[in-house]
Scaffold this motif. Structure first.
Motif, PDB file in Angstrom:
ATOM      1  N   MET A   1       0.841  -1.181   0.000  1.00 24.65           N
ATOM      2  CA  MET A   1       0.000   0.000   0.000  1.00 24.65           C
ATOM      3  C   MET A   1       0.891   1.250   0.000  1.00 24.65           C
ATOM      4  SD  MET A   1      -2.973   1.101   2.689  1.00 24.65           S
ATOM      5  CE  MET A   1      -3.850  -0.424   2.341  1.00 24.65           C
ATOM      6  N   THR A   2       0.563   2.212  -0.858  1.00 21.04           N
ATOM      7  CA  THR A   2       1.338   3.441  -0.983  1.00 21.04           C
ATOM      8  C   THR A   2       0.457   4.632  -0.632  1.00 21.04           C
ATOM      9  OG1 THR A   2       2.673   2.472  -2.748  1.00 21.04           O
ATOM     10  CG2 THR A   2       2.685   4.868  -2.560  1.00 21.04           C
ATOM     11  N   LEU A   9      -0.700  13.374  -7.641  1.00 22.66           N
ATOM     12  CA  LEU A   9      -0.961  12.375  -8.672  1.00 22.66           C
ATOM     13  C   LEU A   9      -1.693  13.009  -9.837  1.00 22.66           C
ATOM     14  CD1 LEU A   9      -0.985   9.458  -9.714  1.00 22.66           C
ATOM     15  CD2 LEU A   9      -3.070   9.075  -8.378  1.00 22.66           C
ATOM     16  N   LYS A  10      -2.689  13.842  -9.538  1.00 20.50           N
ATOM     17  CA  LYS A  10      -3.446  14.532 -10.584  1.00 20.50           C
ATOM     18  C   LYS A  10      -2.527  15.420 -11.411  1.00 20.50           C
ATOM     19  CE  LYS A  10      -7.050  16.711 -12.552  1.00 20.50           C
ATOM     20  NZ  LYS A  10      -6.428  17.909 -13.117  1.00 20.50           N
ATOM     21  N   THR A  35       5.303   0.973 -12.542  1.00 24.25           N
ATOM     22  CA  THR A  35       6.349  -0.053 -12.595  1.00 24.25           C
ATOM     23  C   THR A  35       6.890  -0.405 -11.214  1.00 24.25           C
ATOM     24  OG1 THR A  35       8.256   1.449 -12.733  1.00 24.25           O
ATOM     25  CG2 THR A  35       7.084   0.952 -14.793  1.00 24.25           C
ATOM     26  N   GLY A  36       6.478   0.334 -10.188  1.00 24.39           N
ATOM     27  CA  GLY A  36       7.049   0.180  -8.856  1.00 24.39           C
ATOM     28  C   GLY A  36       8.078   1.260  -8.572  1.00 24.39           C
ATOM     29  N   PRO A  51       9.602   9.558 -11.874  1.00 19.21           N
ATOM     30  CA  PRO A  51       9.777   8.698 -10.704  1.00 19.21           C
ATOM     31  C   PRO A  51       8.552   8.719  -9.790  1.00 19.21           C
ATOM     32  CG  PRO A  51      11.752   9.998 -11.080  1.00 19.21           C
ATOM     33  CD  PRO A  51      10.707  10.541 -12.008  1.00 19.21           C
ATOM     34  N   MET A  52       8.105   7.550  -9.379  1.00 17.35           N
ATOM     35  CA  MET A  52       6.999   7.416  -8.430  1.00 17.35           C
ATOM     36  C   MET A  52       7.084   6.031  -7.789  1.00 17.35           C
ATOM     37  SD  MET A  52       2.846   7.717  -8.899  1.00 17.35           S
ATOM     38  CE  MET A  52       2.915   9.458  -9.302  1.00 17.35           C
ATOM     39  N   GLU A  53       7.348   5.975  -6.513  1.00 16.97           N
ATOM     40  CA  GLU A  53       7.492   4.705  -5.808  1.00 16.97           C
ATOM     41  C   GLU A  53       6.127   4.120  -5.457  1.00 16.97           C
ATOM     42  OE1 GLU A  53      10.247   3.011  -4.955  1.00 16.97           O
ATOM     43  OE2 GLU A  53      11.759   4.437  -5.667  1.00 16.97           O
TER      44      GLU A  53
END
Length: 213
Positions: A1-2, A9-10, A35-36, A51-53
């Motif tokens: 869960m992130t 995000l928007k 992609t993670g 980039p986004m974890e």
């Protein structure tokens, strides 16, 4: 869960879907893929990532995800995957998007040994002006492209011709299709490099963008 901020995000999706108002003409129907490590949008002629974890992978409809994120405003949300759904949740409000198992993107290899080159500060503004002088007839590709070299940006539809002078130099011959211009003006690139069949751009907000030559 992130956990992440819905408005962030928007914002990311707005850049990726070129959602200035309702204009999504380049990437309509495209999928965004987690992609993670990053979030990716690929439509065949346009590739963009940031980039986004996340602790999951999967692709969903980009426009739908943007609309759902917008619903949560400036609040923190949870985003996670359960089976074939990506779920966005805040307190008792839950939104579910079906994962498109076909929403994959090819492993595109962008050359890393080519140096990044600076883009003039007025590039984005001038290319939008030059776009107005290009043709809408894509059966004549030369008339739908903007030519950039040195300090000059040139455009013509066969009836009108314009030359725009930038506040800096582009060291390569670039031909950019007019349907990519809205992306570039929204993206506001600061550097570029060439990579096989792609023109690659980046800006100070960690976005990486590539458009077909």
């Amino acid at each position: 869960m992130t956990n992440l901020m819905a408005n962030e995000l928007k914002e990311n999706l707005s850049v990726m879907t070129i959602a200035a108002g309702t204009d999504r003409n380049v990437v309509t129907g495209s999928n965004v893929y987690f992609t993670g490590k990053k979030i990716v949008l690929y439509s065949g002629d346009v590739y963009i990532d940031k980039p986004m974890e996340t602790d999951f992978e999967g692709g969903v409809d980009a426009a739908l995800l943007e609309d759902v994120a917008d619903k949560y405003g400036n609040n923190e949300i949870e985003i996670y995957r359960v089976e074939n759904e990506i779920i966005l949740k805040r307190k008792r409000s839950v939104s579910k998007l079906v994962v498109n198992d076909n929403a994959t993107f090819p492993e595109i290899k962008f050359s890393e040994d080519i140096e990044w080159r600076k883009i003039p500060v007025d590039f984005a503004a001038l290319i939008e002006q030059a776009c107005a002088l290009t043709s809408n007839n894509f059966n004549e590709p030369a008339k739908t492209c903007i030519h950039i070299n040195g300090r000059k940006m040139e455009a013509s539809d066969g009836f009108h011709f314009g030359i725009f002078r930038m506040k800096g130099n582009i060291q390569d011959d670039l031909f950019i299709r007019k349907d990519f211009v809205k992306i570039l003006s929204k993206f506001e690139p600061s550097e570029y490099r060439l990579s096989d069949s792609w023109i690659c751009f980046r800006n100070g907000k960690e976005y990486f963008l590539a458009v077909r030559k």
